[in-house]
Design an enzyme around this catalytic site. Structure first.
Site, mmCIF file in Angstrom:
data_model
loop_
_atom_site.group_PDB
_atom_site.id
_atom_site.type_symbol
_atom_site.label_atom_id
_atom_site.label_comp_id
_atom_site.label_asym_id
_atom_site.label_seq_id
_atom_site.Cartn_x
_atom_site.Cartn_y
_atom_site.Cartn_z
ATOM 1 N N LEU A 143 0.864 -1.167 0.000
ATOM 2 C CA LEU A 143 0.000 0.000 0.000
ATOM 3 C C LEU A 143 0.904 1.221 0.000
ATOM 4 C CD1 LEU A 143 -2.722 -0.858 2.709
ATOM 5 C CD2 LEU A 143 -2.999 -0.927 0.224
ATOM 6 N N ASP A 144 0.477 2.279 -0.699
ATOM 7 C CA ASP A 144 1.239 3.521 -0.659
ATOM 8 C C ASP A 144 1.377 3.999 0.779
ATOM 9 O OD1 ASP A 144 1.428 3.504 -3.388
ATOM 10 O OD2 ASP A 144 -0.129 5.006 -3.726
ATOM 11 N N ARG A 145 2.430 4.732 1.023
ATOM 12 C CA ARG A 145 2.693 5.226 2.376
ATOM 13 C C ARG A 145 1.513 6.025 2.933
ATOM 14 N NH1 ARG A 145 8.197 8.481 4.138
ATOM 15 N NH2 ARG A 145 7.714 8.678 6.364
ATOM 16 N N THR A 147 -1.633 5.710 2.178
ATOM 17 C CA THR A 147 -2.883 4.942 2.186
ATOM 18 C C THR A 147 -2.965 4.101 3.453
ATOM 19 O OG1 THR A 147 -2.801 4.798 -0.232
ATOM 20 C CG2 THR A 147 -4.267 3.273 0.899
ATOM 21 N N HIS A 242 0.045 3.979 -7.729
ATOM 22 C CA HIS A 242 -0.825 5.170 -7.661
ATOM 23 C C HIS A 242 -2.053 5.056 -8.566
ATOM 24 C CE1 HIS A 242 2.916 7.794 -6.421
ATOM 25 N NE2 HIS A 242 2.611 6.857 -5.541
#
Length: 324
Positions: A143-145, A147, A242
């Protein structure tokens, strides 16, 4: 002067539990603290050997393979970043589900899933410090930082292989909640647009819709309308970097709090309502493991800050609001 032992060549025999993983991923886990670029250079130069032959990064290890590990200095235990007691407590409280094979975490926003690129440690390093007796803990996906939400952690190599197979086959149901700019009751809700990574000046990573990019599809679903904002649910059909953020912006509805792809005026308004982060939350994950006849479904509640923002919207005058 104290004598420092130089690293020596090692030969590692691959067990049945280790089989199936790519050689590059195996080396990244084995040689903790060695930069990724160094790992790939070792492979490219043939310093890493499998059964005394060169191996490409994508080679999948087989049970019984003998892997030559060249002399490489790894970070000494004292050099590794140590998570704070507060971080360990946060991670312990964030565990949503756990059995003998799997752990599902409600990843906090602002915490990277792993160390690297200027981040000393992430979720996986913190979990390993929290569970030092655990023989195996690995990220199933990322997961993106910025998120938050459901993050799968495998506790066995066989579970990692199973979940990677399910992910490749599109048989893991992952759903996200997001708040976007504007009224998105009308379509298009199925966004199919190829994505390509770019590096801008300063090394900032950006992703663009580009005909030369990799195929990407996101299915959006409308949930609730607020003044100049919509609460949506997104399902990923592919897993590009993204992806949700770029596809939403491409559709004309950028995410609240998105400093990279978002709308300045909308973000300013959201900050005025107390939002200090990206409004993107992995709220649900589910899969069926036919081999072991098990069904897993896990939901992650919204954090207090995101829930408070929704409550503020719900208290605003009812002007054009509509649920699905």
């Amino acid at each position: 002067m104290e004598k420092v032992d130089k690293p020596a060549v090692r030969w590692v025999e691959i067990s049945a539990e280790q089989a199936g993983q790519r050689i590059d991923n195996f080396l990244l886990r084995l040689l903790k603290g060695v930069p990724k670029s160094r790992i790939y250079r070792l492979l490219r130069k043939g310093e890493v050997r499998v059964n005394r032959s060169r191996a490409r990064p994508e080679y999948r290890l087989q049970s019984g393979d003998e892997v030559r590990i060249p002399p490489v200095r790894v970070a000494a235990p004292g050099e590794a970043a140590v998570p704070s007691s507060h971080t360990l407590q946060r991670l312990g409280e964030a565990i949503l589900y756990e059995d003998e094979r799997l752990l599902v975490l409600n990843k906090p926003a602002g915490m990277a899933v792993h160390g690297g690129s200027g981040v000393s440690l992430g979720v996986i390093e913190g979990l390993r410090a929290l569970r030092p007796q655990a023989p195996f803990l690995e990220l199933v996906h990322r997961l993106d930082r910025d998120t938050s939400g459901c993050l799968l952690i495998a506790k066995r190599r066989s579970e990692l292989r199973t979940l990677h197979e399910l992910l490749r086959a599109g048989r893991v149901d992952k759903r996200y909640l997001l708040l976007v700019k504007g009224d998105w009751r009308q379509g298009p809700h199925k966004i199919s647009a190829p994505l390509r990574k770019n590096l801008l000046q300063g090394g900032e990573r950006m992703v663009r819709v580009d005909p030369q990019g990799k195929p990407a599809q996101t299915d959006f679903g409308f949930l609730e309308l607020y003044p100049d904002a919509s609460l949506m649910e997104a399902e990923l059909r592919t897993g590009r970097t993204h992806q949700i953020r770029v596809h939403a912006a491409y559709a004309g509805h950028p995410l609240a709090g998105d400093e990279k792809y978002g709308n300045l005026d909308f973000n300013r308004r959201m900050r005025g309502m107390g939002l200090k982060r990206l409004f993107l939350h992995a709220h649900f994950v589910a899969f069926h493991d036919a081999e072991r006849d098990r069904n897993i479904q896990v939901s992650a509640p919204l954090s207090d800050d995101l829930r408070n923002l929704i409550q503020q919207f719900e208290q605003l005058p009812d002007k054009g609001r509509n649920t699905r």
